[in-house]
Design a protein around this motif. Structure first.
Motif, PDB file in Angstrom:
ATOM      1  N   ASN A  54       0.837  -1.198   0.000  1.00  0.00           N
ATOM      2  CA  ASN A  54       0.000   0.000   0.000  1.00  0.00           C
ATOM      3  C   ASN A  54       0.873   1.251   0.000  1.00  0.00           C
ATOM      4  OD1 ASN A  54      -2.311   1.532   0.076  1.00  0.00           O
ATOM      5  ND2 ASN A  54      -2.539   1.401   2.282  1.00  0.00           N
ATOM      6  N   GLY A  55       0.623   2.138  -0.939  1.00  0.00           N
ATOM      7  CA  GLY A  55       1.390   3.372  -1.027  1.00  0.00           C
ATOM      8  C   GLY A  55       2.618   3.278  -1.923  1.00  0.00           C
ATOM      9  N   ALA A  56       2.891   2.085  -2.454  1.00  0.00           N
ATOM     10  CA  ALA A  56       4.061   1.912  -3.319  1.00  0.00           C
ATOM     11  C   ALA A  56       3.852   2.633  -4.646  1.00  0.00           C
ATOM     12  CB  ALA A  56       4.324   0.425  -3.560  1.00  0.00           C
ATOM     13  N   ASP A  57       4.907   3.225  -5.156  1.00  0.00           N
ATOM     14  CA  ASP A  57       4.849   3.834  -6.482  1.00  0.00           C
ATOM     15  C   ASP A  57       4.719   2.740  -7.533  1.00  0.00           C
ATOM     16  OD1 ASP A  57       5.062   6.478  -5.638  1.00  0.00           O
ATOM     17  OD2 ASP A  57       7.259   6.437  -5.676  1.00  0.00           O
ATOM     18  N   VAL A  58       3.990   3.050  -8.604  1.00  0.00           N
ATOM     19  CA  VAL A  58       3.812   2.119  -9.721  1.00  0.00           C
ATOM     20  C   VAL A  58       4.537   2.721 -10.923  1.00  0.00           C
ATOM     21  CG1 VAL A  58       2.152   0.926 -11.196  1.00  0.00           C
ATOM     22  CG2 VAL A  58       1.579   1.384  -8.807  1.00  0.00           C
ATOM     23  N   TYR A  59       5.348   1.894 -11.564  1.00  0.00           N
ATOM     24  CA  TYR A  59       6.163   2.332 -12.690  1.00  0.00           C
ATOM     25  C   TYR A  59       5.741   1.600 -13.963  1.00  0.00           C
ATOM     26  CZ  TYR A  59       9.176   3.902  -8.888  1.00  0.00           C
ATOM     27  OH  TYR A  59       9.666   4.511  -7.756  1.00  0.00           O
ATOM     28  N   THR A  68       0.249   5.367  -7.876  1.00  0.00           N
ATOM     29  CA  THR A  68       0.528   4.815  -6.549  1.00  0.00           C
ATOM     30  C   THR A  68      -0.484   3.715  -6.256  1.00  0.00           C
ATOM     31  OG1 THR A  68       1.257   7.001  -5.824  1.00  0.00           O
ATOM     32  CG2 THR A  68       0.780   5.406  -4.102  1.00  0.00           C
ATOM     33  N   LEU A  69      -0.021   2.645  -5.649  1.00  0.00           N
ATOM     34  CA  LEU A  69      -0.928   1.558  -5.266  1.00  0.00           C
ATOM     35  C   LEU A  69      -1.715   2.007  -4.040  1.00  0.00           C
ATOM     36  CD1 LEU A  69      -1.797  -1.337  -5.913  1.00  0.00           C
ATOM     37  CD2 LEU A  69      -0.057  -2.118  -4.342  1.00  0.00           C
ATOM     38  N   ASP A  70      -3.011   2.194  -4.216  1.00  0.00           N
ATOM     39  CA  ASP A  70      -3.870   2.703  -3.147  1.00  0.00           C
ATOM     40  C   ASP A  70      -4.456   1.579  -2.308  1.00  0.00           C
ATOM     41  OD1 ASP A  70      -5.194   5.294  -2.195  1.00  0.00           O
ATOM     42  OD2 ASP A  70      -6.925   3.962  -2.438  1.00  0.00           O
ATOM     43  N   ILE A 108       5.712  -7.511  -9.605  1.00  0.00           N
ATOM     44  CA  ILE A 108       6.236  -7.029  -8.332  1.00  0.00           C
ATOM     45  C   ILE A 108       7.560  -7.724  -8.058  1.00  0.00           C
ATOM     46  CG2 ILE A 108       5.812  -6.793  -5.859  1.00  0.00           C
ATOM     47  CD1 ILE A 108       2.800  -7.020  -6.540  1.00  0.00           C
ATOM     48  N   ASN A 109       8.572  -6.896  -7.785  1.00  0.00           N
ATOM     49  CA  ASN A 109       9.887  -7.428  -7.469  1.00  0.00           C
ATOM     50  C   ASN A 109      10.520  -6.515  -6.424  1.00  0.00           C
ATOM     51  OD1 ASN A 109      12.240  -8.839  -7.468  1.00  0.00           O
ATOM     52  ND2 ASN A 109      12.922  -8.185  -9.483  1.00  0.00           N
ATOM     53  N   ASN A 110      10.732  -7.056  -5.240  1.00  0.00           N
ATOM     54  CA  ASN A 110      11.304  -6.281  -4.129  1.00  0.00           C
ATOM     55  C   ASN A 110      10.531  -4.995  -3.867  1.00  0.00           C
ATOM     56  OD1 ASN A 110      13.329  -8.157  -3.635  1.00  0.00           O
ATOM     57  ND2 ASN A 110      14.670  -7.222  -5.161  1.00  0.00           N
ATOM     58  N   ARG A 111       9.232  -5.112  -3.765  1.00  0.00           N
ATOM     59  CA  ARG A 111       8.310  -4.003  -3.501  1.00  0.00           C
ATOM     60  C   ARG A 111       8.261  -2.980  -4.628  1.00  0.00           C
ATOM     61  NH1 ARG A 111       7.881  -0.590   1.471  1.00  0.00           N
ATOM     62  NH2 ARG A 111       6.007  -0.025   0.400  1.00  0.00           N
ATOM     63  N   ARG A 112       8.920  -3.240  -5.726  1.00  0.00           N
ATOM     64  CA  ARG A 112       8.820  -2.351  -6.900  1.00  0.00           C
ATOM     65  C   ARG A 112       7.684  -2.880  -7.750  1.00  0.00           C
ATOM     66  NH1 ARG A 112      12.083   1.473  -9.398  1.00  0.00           N
ATOM     67  NH2 ARG A 112      11.707   1.671 -11.624  1.00  0.00           N
ATOM     68  N   VAL A 113       6.669  -2.039  -7.935  1.00  0.00           N
ATOM     69  CA  VAL A 113       5.462  -2.433  -8.655  1.00  0.00           C
ATOM     70  C   VAL A 113       5.528  -1.851 -10.060  1.00  0.00           C
ATOM     71  CG1 VAL A 113       2.945  -2.379  -8.644  1.00  0.00           C
ATOM     72  CG2 VAL A 113       4.187  -2.432  -6.475  1.00  0.00           C
ATOM     73  N   VAL A 114       5.366  -2.738 -11.063  1.00  0.00           N
ATOM     74  CA  VAL A 114       5.473  -2.314 -12.457  1.00  0.00           C
ATOM     75  C   VAL A 114       4.224  -2.741 -13.210  1.00  0.00           C
ATOM     76  CG1 VAL A 114       6.819  -2.518 -14.591  1.00  0.00           C
ATOM     77  CG2 VAL A 114       7.996  -2.510 -12.376  1.00  0.00           C
ATOM     78  N   LEU A 115       3.665  -1.803 -13.952  1.00  0.00           N
ATOM     79  CA  LEU A 115       2.581  -2.066 -14.895  1.00  0.00           C
ATOM     80  C   LEU A 115       3.181  -1.714 -16.257  1.00  0.00           C
ATOM     81  CD1 LEU A 115      -0.364  -2.953 -15.137  1.00  0.00           C
ATOM     82  CD2 LEU A 115      -1.042  -0.584 -14.812  1.00  0.00           C
ATOM     83  N   PRO A 116       3.802  -2.710 -16.908  1.00  0.00           N
ATOM     84  CA  PRO A 116       4.735  -2.458 -18.006  1.00  0.00           C
ATOM     85  C   PRO A 116       4.234  -1.562 -19.132  1.00  0.00           C
ATOM     86  CG  PRO A 116       4.651  -4.796 -17.490  1.00  0.00           C
ATOM     87  CD  PRO A 116       3.607  -4.119 -16.677  1.00  0.00           C
ATOM     88  N   ASP A 117       3.059  -1.806 -19.668  1.00  0.00           N
ATOM     89  CA  ASP A 117       2.614  -1.100 -20.862  1.00  0.00           C
ATOM     90  C   ASP A 117       1.758   0.130 -20.584  1.00  0.00           C
ATOM     91  OD1 ASP A 117       3.945  -2.921 -22.520  1.00  0.00           O
ATOM     92  OD2 ASP A 117       2.295  -4.338 -22.328  1.00  0.00           O
ATOM     93  N   ALA A 118       1.628   0.513 -19.331  1.00  0.00           N
ATOM     94  CA  ALA A 118       0.744   1.631 -18.978  1.00  0.00           C
ATOM     95  C   ALA A 118       1.493   2.962 -19.010  1.00  0.00           C
ATOM     96  CB  ALA A 118       0.146   1.405 -17.600  1.00  0.00           C
ATOM     97  N   THR A 119       0.720   4.009 -19.186  1.00  0.00           N
ATOM     98  CA  THR A 119       1.211   5.381 -19.055  1.00  0.00           C
ATOM     99  C   THR A 119       0.226   6.116 -18.167  1.00  0.00           C
ATOM    100  OG1 THR A 119      -0.041   6.191 -20.948  1.00  0.00           O
ATOM    101  CG2 THR A 119       2.192   5.361 -21.395  1.00  0.00           C
ATOM    102  N   LYS A 120       0.613   7.289 -17.697  1.00  0.00           N
ATOM    103  CA  LYS A 120      -0.333   8.085 -16.907  1.00  0.00           C
ATOM    104  C   LYS A 120      -1.587   8.363 -17.723  1.00  0.00           C
ATOM    105  CE  LYS A 120       2.451  10.554 -13.535  1.00  0.00           C
ATOM    106  NZ  LYS A 120       2.863  11.846 -12.995  1.00  0.00           N
ATOM    107  N   LYS A 121      -1.393   8.700 -18.997  1.00  0.00           N
ATOM    108  CA  LYS A 121      -2.537   9.016 -19.856  1.00  0.00           C
ATOM    109  C   LYS A 121      -3.455   7.819 -20.029  1.00  0.00           C
ATOM    110  CE  LYS A 121      -1.936  12.825 -22.942  1.00  0.00           C
ATOM    111  NZ  LYS A 121      -1.743  13.321 -24.265  1.00  0.00           N
ATOM    112  N   SER A 122      -2.890   6.635 -20.246  1.00  0.00           N
ATOM    113  CA  SER A 122      -3.737   5.456 -20.455  1.00  0.00           C
ATOM    114  C   SER A 122      -4.501   5.105 -19.184  1.00  0.00           C
ATOM    115  CB  SER A 122      -2.915   4.262 -20.952  1.00  0.00           C
ATOM    116  OG  SER A 122      -2.030   3.785 -19.950  1.00  0.00           O
ATOM    117  N   LEU A 123      -3.881   5.307 -18.017  1.00  0.00           N
ATOM    118  CA  LEU A 123      -4.577   5.030 -16.760  1.00  0.00           C
ATOM    119  C   LEU A 123      -5.663   6.071 -16.493  1.00  0.00           C
ATOM    120  CD1 LEU A 123      -1.640   3.894 -14.438  1.00  0.00           C
ATOM    121  CD2 LEU A 123      -3.374   2.458 -15.537  1.00  0.00           C
ATOM    122  N   GLU A 124      -5.367   7.337 -16.775  1.00  0.00           N
ATOM    123  CA  GLU A 124      -6.367   8.387 -16.560  1.00  0.00           C
ATOM    124  C   GLU A 124      -7.570   8.227 -17.480  1.00  0.00           C
ATOM    125  OE1 GLU A 124      -3.951  11.901 -16.976  1.00  0.00           O
ATOM    126  OE2 GLU A 124      -3.467  11.923 -14.831  1.00  0.00           O
TER     127      GLU A 124
END
Length: 134
Positions: A54-59, A68-70, A108-124
């Motif tokens: 919870n609260g981890a940045d998503v890259y 951010t993972l809410d 997820i690897n060592n608390r690093r959260v990755v959503l590989p193909d996403a962008t801020k625009k695509s999520l918004e």
């Protein structure tokens, strides 16, 4: 002459008989079926706790911070899986946009959260997620 107190003994026997006689009583009034499955607890313990994510940045794959993972939500029926609720955009908590993505899409690897193909625009562009009232 030693006196034997029978009242406490009889009361104990009645109580024990009553409790054991209702051993199959159900707290909710209906029987429950539980399926047991063996779990490798050592492997499970090496997993990631939701409270720690919870609260981890998503890259994304370009290492851009896209949110951010809410929260994590398990679907009510259980058959639709778990969803990650991501907070996207906004500044200092104002104007943030919550979206739901399938948890399995995250890496997820060592608390690093990755959503590989996403962008801020695509999520918004995803529909806004709103929590159900308690």
């Amino acid at each position: 002459m030693r006196r034997l107190h029978l009242k406490p003994l009889v009361a104990s026997a009645l109580l024990f008989g009553t409790l054991t006689g209702y051993g199959n009583a159900y707290a909710q009034g209906a029987p429950q079926a539980i399926t047991e499955k063996r779990t490798d607890v050592v492997q499970l313990a090496s997993g990631y706790r939701a409270s720690k994510l919870n609260g981890a940045d998503v890259y994304n794959r370009n290492k851009d911070t896209i949110g951010t993972l809410d929260d994590l939500i398990v679907s009510p029926s259980g058959d639709r899986g778990t969803y990650a609720i991501l907070s996207v955009g906004g500044f200092l908590g104002m104007g943030k946009h919550l979206v739901a993505v399938p948890f399995n899409d995250l890496q997820i690897n060592n608390r690093r959260v990755v959503l590989p193909d996403a962008t801020k625009k695509s999520l918004e562009a995803l529909p806004e997620f709103k929590y159900a009232p308690d």
